[in-house]
Design a protein around this motif. Structure first.
Motif, PDB file in Angstrom:
ATOM      1  N   ARG A  25      29.541  30.649   7.829  1.00  0.00           N
ATOM      2  CA  ARG A  25      29.885  30.378   8.569  1.00  0.00           C
ATOM      3  C   ARG A  25      29.429  28.859   9.110  1.00  0.00           C
ATOM      4  NH1 ARG A  25      35.004  31.386  10.230  1.00  0.00           N
ATOM      5  NH2 ARG A  25      35.265  34.368  10.258  1.00  0.00           N
ATOM      6  N   GLU A  26      27.961  28.897   8.239  1.00  0.00           N
ATOM      7  CA  GLU A  26      26.843  27.811   8.308  1.00  0.00           C
ATOM      8  C   GLU A  26      27.581  26.531   7.887  1.00  0.00           C
ATOM      9  OE1 GLU A  26      22.662  26.056   8.746  1.00  0.00           O
ATOM     10  OE2 GLU A  26      22.897  27.605   7.744  1.00  0.00           O
ATOM     11  N   LYS A  27      28.371  26.680   6.483  1.00  0.00           N
ATOM     12  CA  LYS A  27      28.874  25.581   5.897  1.00  0.00           C
ATOM     13  C   LYS A  27      29.904  25.673   4.866  1.00  0.00           C
ATOM     14  CE  LYS A  27      24.786  23.235   3.519  1.00  0.00           C
ATOM     15  NZ  LYS A  27      24.194  23.384   2.117  1.00  0.00           N
ATOM     16  N   LYS A  28      30.470  25.038   5.385  1.00  0.00           N
ATOM     17  CA  LYS A  28      32.135  25.218   5.096  1.00  0.00           C
ATOM     18  C   LYS A  28      32.552  24.364   4.408  1.00  0.00           C
ATOM     19  CE  LYS A  28      32.475  27.649   9.497  1.00  0.00           C
ATOM     20  NZ  LYS A  28      33.670  28.031  10.516  1.00  0.00           N
ATOM     21  N   LEU A  29      33.553  24.405   3.487  1.00  0.00           N
ATOM     22  CA  LEU A  29      34.345  23.313   2.413  1.00  0.00           C
ATOM     23  C   LEU A  29      35.344  22.753   3.211  1.00  0.00           C
ATOM     24  CD1 LEU A  29      34.905  21.715  -0.251  1.00  0.00           C
ATOM     25  CD2 LEU A  29      36.270  23.845  -0.528  1.00  0.00           C
ATOM     26  N   ASN A  30      35.284  21.468   3.726  1.00  0.00           N
ATOM     27  CA  ASN A  30      36.112  20.255   4.178  1.00  0.00           C
ATOM     28  C   ASN A  30      37.302  19.882   3.417  1.00  0.00           C
ATOM     29  OD1 ASN A  30      37.398  18.233   6.238  1.00  0.00           O
ATOM     30  ND2 ASN A  30      36.528  18.169   6.674  1.00  0.00           N
ATOM     31  N   LEU A  31      38.474  20.039   2.479  1.00  0.00           N
ATOM     32  CA  LEU A  31      38.930  19.274   1.834  1.00  0.00           C
ATOM     33  C   LEU A  31      40.339  18.697   2.471  1.00  0.00           C
ATOM     34  CD1 LEU A  31      40.456  19.219  -0.688  1.00  0.00           C
ATOM     35  CD2 LEU A  31      41.859  21.111  -0.604  1.00  0.00           C
ATOM     36  N   LYS A  32      40.276  16.446   2.127  1.00  0.00           N
ATOM     37  CA  LYS A  32      40.992  16.373   2.819  1.00  0.00           C
ATOM     38  C   LYS A  32      41.945  15.495   1.419  1.00  0.00           C
ATOM     39  CE  LYS A  32      41.544  12.284   5.511  1.00  0.00           C
ATOM     40  NZ  LYS A  32      40.760  11.277   6.082  1.00  0.00           N
ATOM     41  N   VAL A  33      42.897  15.715   1.542  1.00  0.00           N
ATOM     42  CA  VAL A  33      44.520  15.718   0.601  1.00  0.00           C
ATOM     43  C   VAL A  33      44.476  13.645   0.781  1.00  0.00           C
ATOM     44  CG1 VAL A  33      45.750  15.987  -0.841  1.00  0.00           C
ATOM     45  CG2 VAL A  33      44.073  17.627  -0.633  1.00  0.00           C
ATOM     46  N   THR A  34      44.298  12.941  -0.179  1.00  0.00           N
ATOM     47  CA  THR A  34      45.224  11.925   0.584  1.00  0.00           C
ATOM     48  C   THR A  34      46.857  11.373   0.238  1.00  0.00           C
ATOM     49  OG1 THR A  34      43.651  10.510  -0.677  1.00  0.00           O
ATOM     50  CG2 THR A  34      43.001  10.556   1.359  1.00  0.00           C
ATOM     51  N   GLU A  35      46.979  10.253   0.749  1.00  0.00           N
ATOM     52  CA  GLU A  35      48.215  10.060  -0.109  1.00  0.00           C
ATOM     53  C   GLU A  35      48.814   8.832   0.957  1.00  0.00           C
ATOM     54  OE1 GLU A  35      49.780   8.209  -1.873  1.00  0.00           O
ATOM     55  OE2 GLU A  35      50.890   9.771  -2.900  1.00  0.00           O
ATOM     56  N   LYS A  36      49.285   8.244   0.662  1.00  0.00           N
ATOM     57  CA  LYS A  36      49.196   6.663   1.445  1.00  0.00           C
ATOM     58  C   LYS A  36      51.139   6.106   0.803  1.00  0.00           C
ATOM     59  CE  LYS A  36      45.026   4.761   2.625  1.00  0.00           C
ATOM     60  NZ  LYS A  36      43.962   3.167   2.763  1.00  0.00           N
ATOM     61  N   PRO A  37      51.661   6.270   2.380  1.00  0.00           N
ATOM     62  CA  PRO A  37      53.295   5.381   2.284  1.00  0.00           C
ATOM     63  C   PRO A  37      53.047   4.280   1.551  1.00  0.00           C
ATOM     64  CG  PRO A  37      52.365   6.078   4.220  1.00  0.00           C
ATOM     65  CD  PRO A  37      51.202   5.935   3.590  1.00  0.00           C
ATOM     66  N   ASP A  38      54.491   3.969   0.843  1.00  0.00           N
ATOM     67  CA  ASP A  38      54.339   3.076   0.792  1.00  0.00           C
ATOM     68  C   ASP A  38      55.063   1.633   1.100  1.00  0.00           C
ATOM     69  OD1 ASP A  38      54.389   0.526  -1.702  1.00  0.00           O
ATOM     70  OD2 ASP A  38      56.273   1.121  -2.379  1.00  0.00           O
ATOM     71  N   ILE A  39      54.967   0.018   1.357  1.00  0.00           N
ATOM     72  CA  ILE A  39      55.983  -0.620   1.738  1.00  0.00           C
ATOM     73  C   ILE A  39      55.924  -1.549   1.338  1.00  0.00           C
ATOM     74  CG2 ILE A  39      55.940  -2.219   4.005  1.00  0.00           C
ATOM     75  CD1 ILE A  39      53.921  -0.844   5.508  1.00  0.00           C
TER      76      ILE A  39
END
Length: 550
Positions: free
Chosen positions: A134-148
């Motif tokens: 519980r002390e260390k965890k994996l924080n996963l962030k999947v990114t994507e940006k819209p297109d203007i």
């Protein structure tokens, strides 16, 4: 009982610290682009002794769970074949290391936006090892940006459509909610800001502002956004001119046409600036610009090292492909009056005096006769006054037909809004003459006048004594002072006198004895250096000197 006893201090302290012997080594924050693959290295340790356990041959099982899911729920990845795996991660989340070597590395293929979140690791082996890190965890962030996308370039005043899109070829279908934000949308109906397409009419002030498109994935509860800076084209506007003296900004002209008064001979710098996109080409013209006009400067800076003595109309033009704007500036040179005269001469009808003055704006001339004020064009039996002007010059004359008497004074005055000058004429007693004294400035000029008159008186007296010693008897005495002034002055001016110093006398011979004396005149001019700066009041320090007979 032992694990429970070890857990009590942790619960008492209120912190999440790993139990002794348990350690997880993993990168806590990982960012991956949508639809891309990533490998997260991981290793762990736990208290285990193969010699002290009946279950030394038991295989360790590890499990990755989403934060918030209990250990008995479905895992996202595990090596336990009996444990169920979530359908959205099955086949994409894999354990690539051997848990028997304490390797918990996780491989993620074709990352989806819905994969974003926090994950924790659990290890189980036999009956004694069942632990969640519980002390260390994996924080996963999947990114994507819209297109203007802009369907056409933004131009001020022209309606333009924009679209916002989100491409997730590897992901599952989601319900998307679009929204727009930005300063340029403040005046728009909020109901029109929840669509993937936006229609707006940009303004010049919208150039350089931000526009943001936000896309919310309702199923995954993820919001993505992209911000762009608007590039709005517009014609030149807010053209303004700054006028500087000696690198100091003195005047800022904001209106389209303005007039500026400057001192004669003043060096100037004119700076023209305009607001436009793309930047405008700035040019200066002598008059209002036309298609055939040739600029006198092709930059926004115009140097005028010497303003000259004439008026000038200057114009700055700012031009780009969308239009142009002009601003005009009139330069009017000013100077206080410079007085020439008055100078007087004897005529058959009497005395005629003339006076001229130059100034910008042109000065007005007037005469003072005794206590009276004469100006304009006027005549009667005693005098005649005429005046005229041409450009910066003003000319005037005064003719006196009668009323001439010893001690009479007259003066010519020139004035405009920037100053005034005057010159005076004083009729001297005895054998008549007159003295013209210009407006003398200060004690220095007064001292010069007194010195000159003293020297003149000394030489005249000395000359008269020599003439008296050699004069035959029976010759009538002349005026010991004034007669000498009249004759000596007309013969030859002093070599050190200024060019405009004049001495006039109409008579060649002395009047016959017994006849009434005729008025004779001599003039002596002292000129003051005129200031270049505007003067608020008339220079009135006029000095007179008079030579009297003994």
């Amino acid at each position: 009982m032992v694990p429970l006893l070890l857990l009590l201090p942790l619960l008492w302290g209120g912190s999440l610290q790993e139990l002794q012997g348990y350690e997880l080594r993993v990168q806590e924050s990982v960012v991956v682009q949508a639809c891309m693959d990533i490998l997260v290295p991981c290793s762990f340790s736990y208290p285990w002794s193969s010699g002290n356990s009946r279950h030394s041959s038991d295989e360790p099982f590890i499990y990755w769970f989403r934060e918030g899911d209990p250990h008995y729920s479905d895992a996202v990845a595990t090596n336990d074949r009996k444990k169920r795996v979530k359908s959205e991660t099955q086949g994409r989340f894999h354990l690539v290391g051997d848990p028997r070597d304490n390797d918990c590395s996780l491989s993620i293929q074709e990352a989806r936006l819905s994969d974003s979140g926090v994950y924790y690791l659990r290890v189980e082996r036999g009956r004694n090892v069942k632990y969640s890190y519980r002390e260390k965890k994996l924080n996963l962030k999947v990114t994507e940006k819209p297109d203007i996308q802009f369907l056409e370039p933004l131009e001020s005043g022209r309606r333009t459509s924009l679209t916002c899109s989100l491409s997730l070829a590897c992901g599952q279908s989601h319900y998307l909610l679009f929204s727009w934000a930005g300063d340029t949308l403040d005046a728009m109906n909020p109901d029109t800001l929840h669509s993937s397409e936006l229609t707006l009419t940009p303004r010049p002030q919208d150039h350089g502002t931000n526009l943001t498109c936000r896309v919310t994935l309702l199923g995954a509860q993820v919001t993505l956004e992209r911000t762009v800076q608007l590039n709005v084209s517009y014609a030149p506007r807010n053209l303004r001119i700054s006028l500087s003296f000696r690198n100091i900004t003195a005047v800022k002209i904001l209106q389209n046409t303005a007039s500026i008064l400057i001192s004669e001979g003043q060096a100037l710098q004119l700076l023209c600036v305009a607001d436009s996109n793309p930047p405008a080409q700035l040019s200066w013209f002598q008059v209002s610009p036309t298609l055939e006009s040739t600029p006198i400067s092709s930059t926004g800076v115009l140097e005028l090292p010497y303003s000259g003595t004439t008026e000038a109309e200057l114009s700055c033009r700012a031009q780009n492909p969308l239009g142009s704007q002009n601003s005009s500036l009139g330069l009017f040179v000013f100077s206080p009056p410079e007085l020439l005269g008055p100078s007087c001469s004897q005529e058959d009808e009497g005395l005629r005096c003339s006076c001229s003055s130059q100034a910008r704006p042109a000065p007005s001339l007037r005469w003072r006769l005794g206590e009276g004020l004469l100006e304009g064009n006027f005549s009667n039996a005693s005098f005649k006054v005429t005046s005229s002007s041409a450009g910066p010059w003003a000319n005037g004359s005064l003719s006196l037909h009668e009323g001439l008497s010893s001690g009479l004074s007259l003066s010519c005055e020139a004035l405009n809004i920037h100053g005034a000058r005057s010159g005076s004429v004083l009729l001297l007693p005895g054998k008549p003459a007159f003295l013209v004294a210009g407006a003398l400035g200060g004690a220095g000029a007064m001292a010069l006048l007194c010195l000159f008159l003293c020297l003149l008186f000394f030489f005249i007296l000395k000359s008269r004594r020599k003439q008296a010693a050699t004069r035959p008897e029976g010759v009538e005495d002349e005026d010991p002072v004034m007669g000498t002034v009249a004759w000596g002055s007309r013969q030859k001016p002093c070599p050190d006198s200024p060019p405009d110093q004049m001495v006039l006398s109409p008579a060649e011979d002395a009047p016959p004895p017994g006849e009434q004396e005729e008025l004779h005149y001599a003039s002596l001019n002292f000129h003051e250096m005129t200031s270049r700066e505007p003067q608020d009041q008339e220079a009135t320090s006029t000095e007179y000197s008079e030579i009297k007979t003994s």
